[in-house]
Design a protein around this motif. Structure first.
Motif, PDB file in Angstrom:
ATOM      1  N   LEU A 161       0.823  -1.206   0.000  1.00 34.96           N
ATOM      2  CA  LEU A 161       0.000   0.000   0.000  1.00 34.96           C
ATOM      3  C   LEU A 161       0.861   1.262   0.000  1.00 34.96           C
ATOM      4  CD1 LEU A 161      -2.821  -1.111   2.474  1.00 34.96           C
ATOM      5  CD2 LEU A 161      -3.120  -0.604   0.044  1.00 34.96           C
ATOM      6  N   PRO A 162       1.757   1.458   0.967  1.00 35.81           N
ATOM      7  CA  PRO A 162       2.613   2.649   0.874  1.00 35.81           C
ATOM      8  C   PRO A 162       3.614   2.591  -0.264  1.00 35.81           C
ATOM      9  CG  PRO A 162       3.193   1.326   2.795  1.00 35.81           C
ATOM     10  CD  PRO A 162       1.918   0.761   2.257  1.00 35.81           C
TER      11      PRO A 162
ATOM     12  N   VAL B  31      -0.360   9.637  -3.606  1.00 32.32           N
ATOM     13  CA  VAL B  31      -1.309  10.119  -2.605  1.00 32.32           C
ATOM     14  C   VAL B  31      -0.749  11.369  -1.927  1.00 32.32           C
ATOM     15  CG1 VAL B  31      -2.440   9.586  -0.408  1.00 32.32           C
ATOM     16  CG2 VAL B  31      -2.377   7.870  -2.216  1.00 32.32           C
ATOM     17  N   LYS B  32       0.522  11.361  -1.606  1.00 28.79           N
ATOM     18  CA  LYS B  32       1.136  12.505  -0.950  1.00 28.79           C
ATOM     19  C   LYS B  32       1.191  13.723  -1.869  1.00 28.79           C
ATOM     20  CE  LYS B  32       4.930  10.427   0.609  1.00 28.79           C
ATOM     21  NZ  LYS B  32       6.184  10.216   1.380  1.00 28.79           N
ATOM     22  N   LYS B  33       1.554  13.507  -3.131  1.00 28.82           N
ATOM     23  CA  LYS B  33       1.750  14.636  -4.042  1.00 28.82           C
ATOM     24  C   LYS B  33       0.444  15.186  -4.598  1.00 28.82           C
ATOM     25  CE  LYS B  33       4.772  12.534  -6.702  1.00 28.82           C
ATOM     26  NZ  LYS B  33       5.752  12.287  -7.802  1.00 28.82           N
ATOM     27  N   HIS B  34      -0.472  14.288  -4.974  1.00 29.94           N
ATOM     28  CA  HIS B  34      -1.645  14.720  -5.726  1.00 29.94           C
ATOM     29  C   HIS B  34      -2.965  14.240  -5.148  1.00 29.94           C
ATOM     30  CE1 HIS B  34       1.180  16.068  -8.728  1.00 29.94           C
ATOM     31  NE2 HIS B  34       1.633  14.839  -8.929  1.00 29.94           N
TER      32      HIS B  34
ATOM     33  N   ILE C  12     -10.069   1.305  -1.621  1.00 26.22           N
ATOM     34  CA  ILE C  12      -8.861   1.722  -0.896  1.00 26.22           C
ATOM     35  C   ILE C  12      -8.773   3.244  -0.875  1.00 26.22           C
ATOM     36  CG2 ILE C  12      -6.338   1.732  -0.912  1.00 26.22           C
ATOM     37  CD1 ILE C  12      -7.334  -0.941  -0.078  1.00 26.22           C
ATOM     38  N   ALA C  13      -9.089   3.881  -2.010  1.00 27.81           N
ATOM     39  CA  ALA C  13      -9.088   5.349  -2.070  1.00 27.81           C
ATOM     40  C   ALA C  13     -10.090   5.921  -1.073  1.00 27.81           C
ATOM     41  CB  ALA C  13      -9.415   5.824  -3.482  1.00 27.81           C
ATOM     42  N   GLY C  14     -11.234   5.254  -0.917  1.00 25.53           N
ATOM     43  CA  GLY C  14     -12.227   5.706   0.058  1.00 25.53           C
ATOM     44  C   GLY C  14     -11.724   5.615   1.482  1.00 25.53           C
ATOM     45  N   ILE C  15     -10.995   4.555   1.803  1.00 24.38           N
ATOM     46  CA  ILE C  15     -10.430   4.410   3.154  1.00 24.38           C
ATOM     47  C   ILE C  15      -9.366   5.479   3.394  1.00 24.38           C
ATOM     48  CG2 ILE C  15      -9.116   2.896   4.690  1.00 24.38           C
ATOM     49  CD1 ILE C  15     -10.463   0.523   3.220  1.00 24.38           C
ATOM     50  N   LEU C  16      -8.533   5.732   2.384  1.00 27.37           N
ATOM     51  CA  LEU C  16      -7.527   6.791   2.513  1.00 27.37           C
ATOM     52  C   LEU C  16      -8.202   8.142   2.726  1.00 27.37           C
ATOM     53  CD1 LEU C  16      -5.088   5.586  -0.276  1.00 27.37           C
ATOM     54  CD2 LEU C  16      -4.447   5.946   2.111  1.00 27.37           C
ATOM     55  N   THR C  17      -9.275   8.411   1.990  1.00 26.70           N
ATOM     56  CA  THR C  17     -10.021   9.657   2.166  1.00 26.70           C
ATOM     57  C   THR C  17     -10.498   9.805   3.604  1.00 26.70           C
ATOM     58  OG1 THR C  17     -10.763   9.706  -0.147  1.00 26.70           O
ATOM     59  CG2 THR C  17     -12.100  10.917   1.456  1.00 26.70           C
ATOM     60  N   GLU C  18     -11.055   8.736   4.134  1.00 25.48           N
ATOM     61  CA  GLU C  18     -11.577   8.773   5.497  1.00 25.48           C
ATOM     62  C   GLU C  18     -10.476   8.978   6.516  1.00 25.48           C
ATOM     63  OE1 GLU C  18     -13.976   5.768   8.551  1.00 25.48           O
ATOM     64  OE2 GLU C  18     -13.974   5.370   6.399  1.00 25.48           O
ATOM     65  N   GLU C  19      -9.364   8.274   6.358  1.00 25.80           N
ATOM     66  CA  GLU C  19      -8.302   8.328   7.364  1.00 25.80           C
ATOM     67  C   GLU C  19      -7.464   9.602   7.270  1.00 25.80           C
ATOM     68  OE1 GLU C  19      -8.006   6.399   9.894  1.00 25.80           O
ATOM     69  OE2 GLU C  19      -9.657   5.103   9.246  1.00 25.80           O
ATOM     70  N   LEU C  20      -7.302  10.147   6.057  1.00 26.45           N
ATOM     71  CA  LEU C  20      -6.503  11.362   5.889  1.00 26.45           C
ATOM     72  C   LEU C  20      -7.328  12.626   6.064  1.00 26.45           C
ATOM     73  CD1 LEU C  20      -4.250  10.440   2.806  1.00 26.45           C
ATOM     74  CD2 LEU C  20      -3.824  10.035   5.238  1.00 26.45           C
ATOM     75  N   GLY C  21      -8.650  12.504   5.963  1.00 26.88           N
ATOM     76  CA  GLY C  21      -9.495  13.683   6.068  1.00 26.88           C
ATOM     77  C   GLY C  21      -9.458  14.554   4.832  1.00 26.88           C
ATOM     78  N   GLU C  22      -8.956  14.040   3.726  1.00 25.11           N
ATOM     79  CA  GLU C  22      -8.920  14.749   2.453  1.00 25.11           C
ATOM     80  C   GLU C  22      -9.292  13.773   1.346  1.00 25.11           C
ATOM     81  OE1 GLU C  22      -5.490  17.278   1.613  1.00 25.11           O
ATOM     82  OE2 GLU C  22      -4.797  16.930   3.665  1.00 25.11           O
TER      83      GLU C  22
ATOM     84  N   VAL D 242      -7.279   7.004  -9.960  1.00 22.98           N
ATOM     85  CA  VAL D 242      -7.128   7.388 -11.360  1.00 22.98           C
ATOM     86  C   VAL D 242      -6.431   6.267 -12.117  1.00 22.98           C
ATOM     87  CG1 VAL D 242      -7.097   9.878 -10.935  1.00 22.98           C
ATOM     88  CG2 VAL D 242      -4.944   8.596 -10.886  1.00 22.98           C
ATOM     89  N   ASP D 243      -6.889   6.032 -13.342  1.00 24.60           N
ATOM     90  CA  ASP D 243      -6.290   5.034 -14.235  1.00 24.60           C
ATOM     91  C   ASP D 243      -5.051   5.649 -14.862  1.00 24.60           C
ATOM     92  OD1 ASP D 243      -5.620   3.165 -16.133  1.00 24.60           O
ATOM     93  OD2 ASP D 243      -7.413   3.442 -17.359  1.00 24.60           O
ATOM     94  N   GLU D 244      -3.895   5.374 -14.274  1.00 28.39           N
ATOM     95  CA  GLU D 244      -2.657   6.019 -14.690  1.00 28.39           C
ATOM     96  C   GLU D 244      -1.488   5.068 -14.463  1.00 28.39           C
ATOM     97  OE1 GLU D 244       0.068   7.845 -16.152  1.00 28.39           O
ATOM     98  OE2 GLU D 244      -1.705   9.150 -16.109  1.00 28.39           O
TER      99      GLU D 244
END
Length: 299
Positions: A159-160, A167-170, A224-234, A239-241
């Motif tokens: 994950l990290p 996630v950190k940059k964008h 996973i993006a939803g969990i990151l949103t919840e835990e980071l508060g942002e 994105v397909d990249e």
């Protein structure tokens, strides 16, 4: 007193397993690297352990590494290990030493997956489970006292590794959409704690057994993006990249994509086992737990 050798001690799981054993007064610990740079890192991390060089492709160095120990943990690295050569070396070395009571071998094989079901293209990647479908039958046939620790799931340190930079940059979870699947995720901490339990436990309880570590839930990238949103508060958006992954993997990118094409299908039928709860007597770490604990890696 258990005298334990960790082969692959500079890898994520080998190192964490060594960490779990290093403070145990009933364990004499020996940790091995195949490279001098790894040797120096292990010396610094495990000052009270014996550190040795053990080249996967040099049988005699494996014999020397195994002399004087009675238990061995084996975790081979992705991409670089040819199990057609490495596993016979390990088997031959253990047979030569003669007093190995237990080999705990880390594998990642969905139930029923064998080498004859895999394409030559996929086997050539030396990535993920194809490192292990060669090794397992060789170890079974060897007659050595083997315990298999099977993790047919993704490990949470990915994950990290894969996701944190973007996630950190964008605030984006950037991965090629073709690699998306509903996956089980298992914590490296749970894996290493189970490995340590198997290595310090009664040999008679574990020889010939296979312990399967999975997860109760599956997650795709948007989840996973939803969990990151919840835990980071942002807001974090999938994105397909492929650019960030291509840059990270370099000349291994195409190899990894070949692996993904197999993995997104082969692991779909894996069923959950309560191995962590049964062996450790506690709930296993969830994706939410992991991201919360490692929040600092994503901000």
């Amino acid at each position: 007193m258990s005298r334990i050798l960790i082969l692959g001690a500079t890898g994520n799981l080998g190192q964490l397993t060594a960490d779990a054993l290093a403070s145990d007064p009933q364990v004499t610990l020996r940790v091995a690297s195949s490279r001098r740079s790894g040797y120096d890192r292990l010396k610094a991390r495990f000052p009270h352990a014996e550190v040795v060089i053990a080249d996967w492709y040099d049988r005699e160095s494996l014999v020397k590494a195994m002399q004087g120990v009675n238990r061995v943990f084996v975790a081979t690295p992705d991409f670089y290990t040819d199990e057609h050569l490495v596993t016979p070396n390990i088997i031959s070395a253990a047979q030569s030493v003669g007093d190995i009571e237990q080999i705990v071998r880390l594998i990642a094989i969905p139930d029923g997956l064998t080498a004859d079901r895999l394409s030559p293209e996929f086997l050539a990647t030396r990535c993920g489970a194809n490192l292990h479908v060669i090794a397992k039958p060789l170890l079974v046939a060897s007659g050595l006292p083997v315990t298999f620790l099977n993790v047919p799931a993704w490990i949470m340190f990915n994950l990290p590794w894969f996701l944190a930079p973007e996630v950190k940059k964008h605030r984006q979870l950037a991965m090629p959409a073709v690699t998306d699947a509903s996956r089980m995720w298992v914590s490296e901490g749970d894996i290493s704690e189970v490995a340590a339990r198997l290595l310090r436990g009664s040999v008679e309880d574990h020889i010939g057994r296979e312990y399967v570590l999975t997860a109760a839930q599956r997650y795709n990238y948007p989840q996973i993006a939803g969990i990151l949103t919840e835990e980071l508060g942002e807001q974090v958006t999938f994105v397909d990249e492929e650019g960030p992954l291509r840059e990270m993997m370099g000349d291994k990118f195409d190899t990894l994509m070949t692996y993904f094409r197999h993995e997104t299908q082969a692991y779909g039928e894996v069923t959950h086992h309560e191995t962590v709860v049964d062996l450790l007597g506690r709930p296993q770490v969830t994706v939410q737990d992991y991201i919360r604990h490692h929040r600092h890696l994503f901000i």
